[in-house]
Scaffold this active site. Structure first.
Site, PDB file in Angstrom:
ATOM      1  N   CYS A   1       0.823  -1.205   0.000  1.00 31.36           N
ATOM      2  CA  CYS A   1       0.000   0.000   0.000  1.00 31.36           C
ATOM      3  C   CYS A   1       0.866   1.267   0.000  1.00 31.36           C
ATOM      4  CB  CYS A   1      -0.992  -0.044   1.163  1.00 31.36           C
ATOM      5  SG  CYS A   1      -2.432   0.975   0.836  1.00 31.36           S
TER       6      CYS A   1
ATOM      7  N   HIS B   1      -3.697  -4.823   0.201  1.00 29.30           N
ATOM      8  CA  HIS B   1      -2.990  -5.447   1.329  1.00 29.30           C
ATOM      9  C   HIS B   1      -3.059  -6.966   1.191  1.00 29.30           C
ATOM     10  CE1 HIS B   1      -2.362  -1.851   3.874  1.00 29.30           C
ATOM     11  NE2 HIS B   1      -3.438  -1.407   3.241  1.00 29.30           N
TER      12      HIS B   1
ATOM     13  N   GLU C   1      -1.532  -9.112   2.696  1.00 34.70           N
ATOM     14  CA  GLU C   1      -1.382  -9.796   3.998  1.00 34.70           C
ATOM     15  C   GLU C   1      -2.727 -10.217   4.591  1.00 34.70           C
ATOM     16  OE1 GLU C   1      -0.611  -6.615   3.377  1.00 34.70           O
ATOM     17  OE2 GLU C   1      -1.095  -5.273   5.044  1.00 34.70           O
TER      18      GLU C   1
END
Ligand code: GLN
Length: 577
Positions: free
Chosen positions: A391, A529, A531
């Site tokens: 990001c 993102h 993750e």
């Protein structure tokens, strides 16, 4: 109440932060392995309507769901342990419930009645629990009630749970996750705080069916008996939960104390099927234990006045994503948190980054430490150190490229310098208006959006390897940002050699930026993102590609270091994953 549905309420005793979330997730994992469909729910007693406006260094990471709801980091644990996507109904705060009830009252929804905490708030809580169970068509809901027993603010949630237990005594169970201290001066595990916490829970009209005894050591049978006697439960319903190296060992550890048979007995259930769910899990846990090498990865950002505990909480999904991709690649990773301000103060210091196998710049907001981050990105690019930007980490990589390759020396993001002559990262038009009206809550570009991947790119190769892309090379990833690569500069940036390998389907928003493999072994940033979608048994393809690049860079095998946390300087904590 959904017919034949079972509810497990998880509450905390003695103190916060002892792992209710991990306990709830682990119970869920174990029940999945017995063939049940479970749906976890997190209840946060605070008045914030969601977690979006909360400071991550104080409260931990803001975890974003596919829907865009900004939630507590525990939702991330549930998704990771249970390998599932959760939705809005699975998360609730007091603020959310009160807002709903008050708006309903304003709209004459209660037809002139006096609206009160009991029954109107409690009914709304019960309605939401029921709906979540129905949406997931699950057998068992695991509901974690945030805070600790005795807090004023979670009392209405416990009251709602109590009424369910009264109505359906065989279908509802209470688990208290408690803490048993071992004071240094005594060297002995003490049960009294747990006894007191149970008494406090009793004062709400609730009796725990099981106590998870968290502590530095396993609880011995003598103390199990003591708790059993004082708290009126069976000794085998006290589950030992000592500190362990990895949270992913917890489900296996719980089973050593036969937690599932206690649950089955309490809820009058029988195992549905043995589906091998925990076998895969065991394999994953073993991968960590048998890892061959240690990688060194620097996480560069604007950290100050925070200890490593807080940092790990603020970036928990990034840390977990690194773990999964490392373990499956027979590696462990040592993460070093680097305060980018140190590079601003002493630019020579940046050469320390040579010692790392990879560099991550995670998401973030605001101006502080940004020039130091950009220096670190430049260092990664020039020295061919694998780089992963998440990001903000992608936006700053684009800025670095524009400044140092194209030569737009003042290239910047509108978030910091909207007056720059090259605002290469600009506010998204729909965001501008919201900010002008001071509308900060739940107004970013949030949640899952599709992206198209370009042929012949690192990104597409990585996703293809994991079978995550369909033929059309479309992915879906979660977002949380206000700024984007400015459409005015895209053509020039691409001409200079940065590849936008992922874009929104209409081609307007740049989702992934990367350098070609011929230029750099791995230099990639994502506007989303990744993750948030990394799972233990399904590591995220981009993290995996990054870790593979780190392994390739680190040709000699570095042995796993034994220390868990080692401070090499007051500002640079190393965390061994
Ligand atoms: N501050 C940047 C934006 O709002 C990046 C956000 C982030 O890293 N999550 O666009």
């Amino acid at each position: 109440m959904v017919k034949k549905h079972k509810y497990i309420f998880v509450v905390g005793g003695v103190m916060s932060g002892v792992g209710k979330g991990i306990a709830s997730s682990s119970i869920g994992k174990i029940l999945q392995s017995k063939g049940f469909k479970v749906n976890p729910i997190k209840v946060d007693p605070y008045l914030n309507v969601d977690a979006g406006n909360m400071n991550p260094t104080e409260h931990g990471e803001v975890f974003v769901l596919d829907s865009g709801l900004e939630t507590d980091q525990d939702m991330g644990n549930y998704e990771r342990f249970l390998e599932t996507d959760l939705d809005d109904g699975d998360y609730m705060t007091s603020g959310m419930i009160y807002k709903h009830v008050i708006e309903k009252e304003r709209n004459l929804g209660y037809r002139g009645k006096c609206v009160e905490a009991i029954p109107h708030i409690t009914d709304e809580i019960l309605r939401r629990w029921k709906k979540s169970a129905e949406t997931h068509l699950s057998d068992i809901s695991i509901i974690e009630i945030g805070g600790t027993i005795g807090d004023y603010q979670n009392a209405l949630f416990i009251e709602s749970a109590r009424t369910l237990k009264i109505k359906y005594p065989q279908d509802v169970m209470f688990v208290m996750v408690s803490y048993l201290p071992i004071p240094g001066s005594l060297g002995e595990m003490k049960t009294k705080p747990t006894q007191n916490a149970v008494r406090q829970l009793n004062s709400y009209g609730v009796q725990p069916d099981m106590i998870i005894a968290r502590g530095a050591q396993p609880i011995d049978f003598k103390r199990k008996e003591k708790i059993a006697f004082a708290c009126a439960i069976q000794p085998e319903n006290v589950i030992s939960a000592p500190d362990i190296e990895s949270i992913y060992d917890v489900p296996l550890n719980f089973e050593k104390d036969r937690i599932s048979s206690v649950i089955m007995k309490t809820l009058h259930m029988r195992t549905k099927s043995h589906n091998g769910e925990l076998d895969e899990w065991r394999k994953f846990v073993c991968k960590r234990k048998n890892a061959k090498r240690e990688l060194k990865i620097a996480v560069v950002g604007k950290y100050f006045d925070t200890g490593d505990f807080v940092l790990s909480d603020a970036y928990v999904s990034v840390i977990e994503a690194v773990k999964f991709s490392s373990y499956w690649n027979d590696s462990r990773t040592c993460l070093s948190w680097i305060n980018s301000k140190e590079y601003e103060a002493d630019p020579k210091k940046i050469s320390e980054l040579k010692n790392y196998d990879g560099i991550i710049v995670p998401g973030g907001f605001g101006e502080s430490g940004i020039e130091g981050v950009i220096m670190a990105i430049e260092f990664a690019r020039k020295n061919k150190i694998p780089y992963l930007g998440l990001c903000y980490g992608m936006q700053l990589a684009v800025i670095e490229f524009c400044r140092n390759i194209i030569g737009w020396k003042d290239a910047h993001t509108a978030e910091i310098n909207p007056k720059s002559s090259h605002v290469v990262i600009d506010i998204m038009p729909e965001q501008k208006k919201l900010l002008e009206e001071n509308k900060y809550g739940a107004t970013m570009r949030l949640g899952a959006y599709p992206a198209f991947l370009k042929n012949g790119t690192i990104a597409l190769d990585a996703y293809k390897k994991s079978n995550l892309v369909a033929d059309e090379a479309t992915i879906s990833e979660r977002h949380r940002h206000r700024y984007e690569v400015s459409p005015d500069y895209i053509a020039e940036i691409e001409k200079a050699g940065l590849v936008f390998s992922g874009t929104s389907p209409d081609g307007r928003l740049m989702e992934i930026a990367e350098l070609p493999k011929s230029v750099h072994p791995f230099f990639l940033g994502t506007q989303f993102h990744p993750e948030f979608k990394a799972r233990p048994l399904h590591p995220h393809p981009l993290f995996t590609a990054f870790i593979e690049a780190c392994i390739n860079k680190n040709s000699q095998i570095r042995p796993i270091s034994s220390s868990k946390i080692l401070k090499i300087s007051p500002n640079v904590p190393n965390v061994h994953l």
